[in-house]
Design an enzyme around this catalytic site. Sequence first.
Site, mmCIF file in Angstrom:
data_model
loop_
_atom_site.group_PDB
_atom_site.id
_atom_site.type_symbol
_atom_site.label_atom_id
_atom_site.label_comp_id
_atom_site.label_asym_id
_atom_site.label_seq_id
_atom_site.Cartn_x
_atom_site.Cartn_y
_atom_site.Cartn_z
ATOM 1 N N ALA A 127 6.648 20.134 6.476
ATOM 2 C CA ALA A 127 5.580 19.702 5.659
ATOM 3 C C ALA A 127 6.176 20.476 4.309
ATOM 4 O O ALA A 127 5.242 21.290 3.787
ATOM 5 C CB ALA A 127 4.218 19.859 5.838
ATOM 6 N N HIS B 47 -30.342 18.766 -10.023
ATOM 7 C CA HIS B 47 -30.817 19.901 -9.089
ATOM 8 C C HIS B 47 -31.306 19.237 -7.848
ATOM 9 O O HIS B 47 -32.178 18.509 -7.704
ATOM 10 C CB HIS B 47 -31.731 20.937 -9.852
ATOM 11 N N ARG C 196 7.942 16.557 -0.838
ATOM 12 C CA ARG C 196 8.478 15.236 -0.817
ATOM 13 C C ARG C 196 9.448 15.240 -2.011
ATOM 14 O O ARG C 196 9.493 15.938 -2.848
ATOM 15 C CB ARG C 196 7.307 14.110 -0.790
ATOM 16 N N ASP D 52 5.842 8.737 -8.091
ATOM 17 C CA ASP D 52 6.525 9.791 -7.389
ATOM 18 C C ASP D 52 8.086 9.719 -7.816
ATOM 19 O O ASP D 52 8.885 10.652 -7.736
ATOM 20 C CB ASP D 52 6.464 9.398 -6.027
ATOM 21 N N TYR E 288 -0.198 21.781 0.561
ATOM 22 C CA TYR E 288 -1.584 20.821 0.938
ATOM 23 C C TYR E 288 -1.331 19.912 2.048
ATOM 24 O O TYR E 288 -2.262 20.007 2.923
ATOM 25 C CB TYR E 288 -1.983 20.141 -0.234
ATOM 26 N N ALA F 30 -0.936 9.671 -6.283
ATOM 27 C CA ALA F 30 -1.298 8.333 -6.312
ATOM 28 C C ALA F 30 -1.916 7.811 -7.497
ATOM 29 O O ALA F 30 -1.558 6.726 -8.264
ATOM 30 C CB ALA F 30 -1.968 7.680 -5.100
ATOM 31 N N GLY G 200 0.589 -1.216 0.078
ATOM 32 C CA GLY G 200 0.086 0.063 -0.065
ATOM 33 C C GLY G 200 1.057 1.247 -0.207
ATOM 34 O O GLY G 200 0.330 2.442 -0.408
ATOM 35 N N GLY G 201 1.965 1.113 0.497
ATOM 36 C CA GLY G 201 3.005 2.229 0.380
ATOM 37 C C GLY G 201 2.670 3.350 0.957
ATOM 38 O O GLY G 201 1.742 3.324 2.294
#
Length: 464
Positions: free
Chosen positions: A269, A443, A272, A311, A185, A319, A40-41
């Site tokens: 953050a 709607h 990466r 990546d 983000y 992903a 799953g990384g």
Amino acid sequence: MREISVKVLVIGGGPGGYVTAIRAGQLGLDVMLVEENVLGGTCLNVGCIPSKALIHAADAYGHAMAQATSAPFGLRVERPTLDFTRTIEWKDGIVGKLKGGVTALLKRHNVKTVRGRAAMLDGKTCRVESDTGPQVIRAEHVVLATGSQPVALPSLPFGGRVISSTEALSLPSVPQRLAVVGAGYIGLELGTAYAKLGTQVTVIEAEDRILPAYDAELARPVARRLKALGIDVITGARAGGLSADGDALRVEQSGAAARNIAADYFLIAVGRRPRIAGVGLDQLDLTMNGAAVRIDERCATSMRNVWAIGDVTGEPMLAHRAMAQGAMVAEIIAGQRRVFDKVAIPAVCFTDPEVVTVGLSPDEARAAGHTVQTSLFPFQANGRALTLGADDGFVRVTARSDNHLVLGIAAVGAGVSELSAAFGLALEMGARLEDIAGTIHAHPTLGEAFHEASLRGLGEALHV
């Protein structure tokens, strides 16, 4: 030492890697997947999935807290309490369920998996240090899907109170104070979540505004919400090291005196980077694009039958991009003729409000030589947004002025991530403003704002 020969060897079990392996298995190829940690990384284990679970829990708690002090639509609750340990257990349960699903899918499609550290010896051979001992795997095709890792700052190496997004998703308790370095983000998603859980959050950004990768028009509603949540945002500032006792971050800002920001944790953050080290890529004759592996439109590297996806190939680090590339590479290896067309790769920022972009921004479209027109429809005029009590935001469509071909679509607002499929499909199908305007939208839905923005581009808006 055991030696194994396979048709396809996939290095990395994240979204790109496991999708490559599954698709290769579906096509009848003999495939082996090597993953050092867990399937799953980053995305499944310490990224996309657990962060959205935490964000959802924080939203629910934040709404309950608001309803304890006001009743805008008649609902009032007692002051809520939060068992953060159970929240983390719930989040981990979701991850475990999905991880089990990936394992089952790989098994169903006859993918052989090995857990261990992979090191390429050459373009056809890989040595894996596994729990059962070392083994050598020889393959006709090698797919590099090693992913990415958080960028550390020299003055703030990870460890102790200095954490990455990985640790931020499994804190033992809700911190009283959190300093977030980076207003992209990742930083804003996690910072906003913890602010809703009751943490005093300070965000430090080197650029002059938040979300610098998005245009300013999209960032403004997010900035308003950060202020409403009491998040202190310091822009045009750089983070230095920690104080001598390690409980405060030194922040330097042009034109202002340096100051210390006290916090229980310091979340770094700032981005990466491709995961290159530790997998033997230095043994391969790969052409690089900066820190990333250079690929062509088929995800082929400079070495024959060595492919790279996701990546490790650089931006956009998403992903769904990795998954699309992985499925394509498996089909190419199986003999199909395919190329990767990146016209429509949605990017979503799960802040409050959410931000979604597909295709070109107005400035990017102009830079590409197009004469464009933009049309915007505000959620303040959308019935569904009003009934949700979340009307800050809009849908914006960028199209060529001459033939109305849609070049880009963006939105900011509550729940707009779910519009990304419609936006991507419109670009993929080569839609013009007339195509969207001529499509009946249900709607009341947020999607009507997409319809109305396109009508407005044609000078035919009905509700604004």
